[in-house]
Design an enzyme around this catalytic site. Sequence first.
Site, PDB file in Angstrom:
ATOM      1  N   THR A 152       0.626  -1.248   0.054  1.00  0.00           N
ATOM      2  CA  THR A 152       0.349   0.027   0.239  1.00  0.00           C
ATOM      3  C   THR A 152       0.952   1.072  -0.297  1.00  0.00           C
ATOM      4  OG1 THR A 152      -2.436  -1.029   1.292  1.00  0.00           O
ATOM      5  CG2 THR A 152      -1.491   1.491   1.298  1.00  0.00           C
TER       6      THR A 152
ATOM      7  N   GLN B 176      -5.358  -6.619  -6.593  1.00  0.00           N
ATOM      8  CA  GLN B 176      -5.128  -6.873  -5.719  1.00  0.00           C
ATOM      9  C   GLN B 176      -6.599  -6.494  -4.667  1.00  0.00           C
ATOM     10  OE1 GLN B 176      -3.695  -6.528  -1.553  1.00  0.00           O
ATOM     11  NE2 GLN B 176      -2.642  -8.928  -1.902  1.00  0.00           N
TER      12      GLN B 176
ATOM     13  N   HIS C 272      -7.676 -10.635  -1.199  1.00  0.00           N
ATOM     14  CA  HIS C 272      -6.593 -10.446   0.247  1.00  0.00           C
ATOM     15  C   HIS C 272      -7.479 -11.040   1.004  1.00  0.00           C
ATOM     16  CE1 HIS C 272      -3.725  -8.872   3.130  1.00  0.00           C
ATOM     17  NE2 HIS C 272      -3.986  -7.531   2.648  1.00  0.00           N
ATOM     18  N   GLY C 273      -7.087 -11.861   2.183  1.00  0.00           N
ATOM     19  CA  GLY C 273      -7.390 -12.183   3.159  1.00  0.00           C
ATOM     20  C   GLY C 273      -6.929 -13.138   4.157  1.00  0.00           C
ATOM     21  N   ALA C 274      -5.337 -11.974   4.702  1.00  0.00           N
ATOM     22  CA  ALA C 274      -4.499 -11.786   5.420  1.00  0.00           C
ATOM     23  C   ALA C 274      -4.407 -10.274   6.185  1.00  0.00           C
ATOM     24  CB  ALA C 274      -2.320 -12.129   4.695  1.00  0.00           C
ATOM     25  N   HIS C 275      -3.531 -11.205   7.212  1.00  0.00           N
ATOM     26  CA  HIS C 275      -3.302  -9.709   8.135  1.00  0.00           C
ATOM     27  C   HIS C 275      -3.980  -9.026   8.960  1.00  0.00           C
ATOM     28  CE1 HIS C 275      -0.091  -9.004   4.489  1.00  0.00           C
ATOM     29  NE2 HIS C 275      -0.168 -10.508   5.148  1.00  0.00           N
TER      30      HIS C 275
ATOM     31  N   TYR D  28      -7.851  -8.642   8.036  1.00  0.00           N
ATOM     32  CA  TYR D  28      -8.669  -8.097   6.745  1.00  0.00           C
ATOM     33  C   TYR D  28      -9.737  -8.618   7.490  1.00  0.00           C
ATOM     34  CZ  TYR D  28      -4.776  -4.207   6.373  1.00  0.00           C
ATOM     35  OH  TYR D  28      -3.903  -3.438   7.287  1.00  0.00           O
TER      36      TYR D  28
ATOM     37  N   ARG E 250      -4.382 -14.565  -0.464  1.00  0.00           N
ATOM     38  CA  ARG E 250      -3.823 -13.798   0.172  1.00  0.00           C
ATOM     39  C   ARG E 250      -4.453 -14.608   1.251  1.00  0.00           C
ATOM     40  NH1 ARG E 250       0.253  -8.811   1.580  1.00  0.00           N
ATOM     41  NH2 ARG E 250       2.834 -10.671   0.710  1.00  0.00           N
TER      42      ARG E 250
END
Length: 364
Positions: A27, A102, A165-168, A170, A218
């Site tokens: 980002t 993404q 984006h399925g990580a971190h 979120y 991800r």
Amino acid sequence: MALEDLFRPLTVRSLTTPNRFAMAPMTRQASPGGVPGPDVAEYYRRRAAGGVGLIITEGIRLPDPAAGYPSSIPTLAGAEVLTGWRRVIDAVHGAGGTIAAQLWHQGAERDDADGVVPVSPSGLDGLGRPKGRALGHDELPHVADEYARAAATARDLGFDAIELHGAHGYLLDEFLWERTNLRDDGYGGSLAERTRFPAEVVAAVRAAVGPDYPIAFRFSQWKGLDYTASIADDPTQLQDLLTPLVAAGVDILHPSTRRHYVPAFPDHDPELSLAGWTRKVTGLPVITVGSVGLETQFRSEKRGEVIRPASVDRLVEQFEAGEFDIVAIGRALLADPGWVNRLRDGQLDGFGGYDPATALAGLA
């Protein structure tokens, strides 16, 4: 030969990457009003020209205002925005690369400084504290449809693939993680139930983009607020986590780690990384990532630590052992857009004249 093989093409559905190197999504908040300008196109073009086979864009906000903040993070809706992304796509393709969009919903990690209330599975942030509100059962199909419509837009614009984006910590990850998902409506509880909504999102995207368009997903163990977090504590749980996503239509898995070389489940294998386990339990192509080509790990605990290049010998060993199919590079590519070409040419003895501190500070 293993290093040479990293420069061979890879085909996944309609996507053929010219080599096995990807740019990791990072980002930048450099798109005023959500519009990627000519500078964004040049930023990605330089990395494609520097040898990167697959660009994975920074997170692109879904159109719902609750999906992301600030407004300088790019979107994928509106004529000016789409024109900007066409410029980016053309620049990357013109430099010989491919590009994946993404798609990102920040969930409870969304900053609410603008007064918009964040939404998440249970109205909890990554530390288990109340934040925003929980999504209603009847709202979930709408969120899945937003992902699907954004994916179809990306395909129609000319992106070569999409990544969810399925990580971190979120939104999609908040459904997967026991700490942030306390639902009792069939979308929370067991690991299978927590995986239900992310799998429904994948299925909606697959229906929207058709059978031949590549979908990457991800995921991560670590979260932005907790580096020690874990969704899967052993290979069986990892398989249980990923199987519904694969069945719903995922083609490529992107397990995000802070250090690509760290064993994921040392009690079961003293060396196999999370990428290696992911490939082993699913059989799908896998992207590895995490401090590639650098001495310092991603988000090192040591403040002010100098960024220094490091050997890729361990990475090559992992590739030769079949642990991954693509390697995503982040900070090294920010410090040196030509990193991949210099690796190919045996000239990787620094950052090619670039100042890594300056580049990392500005995500230039």
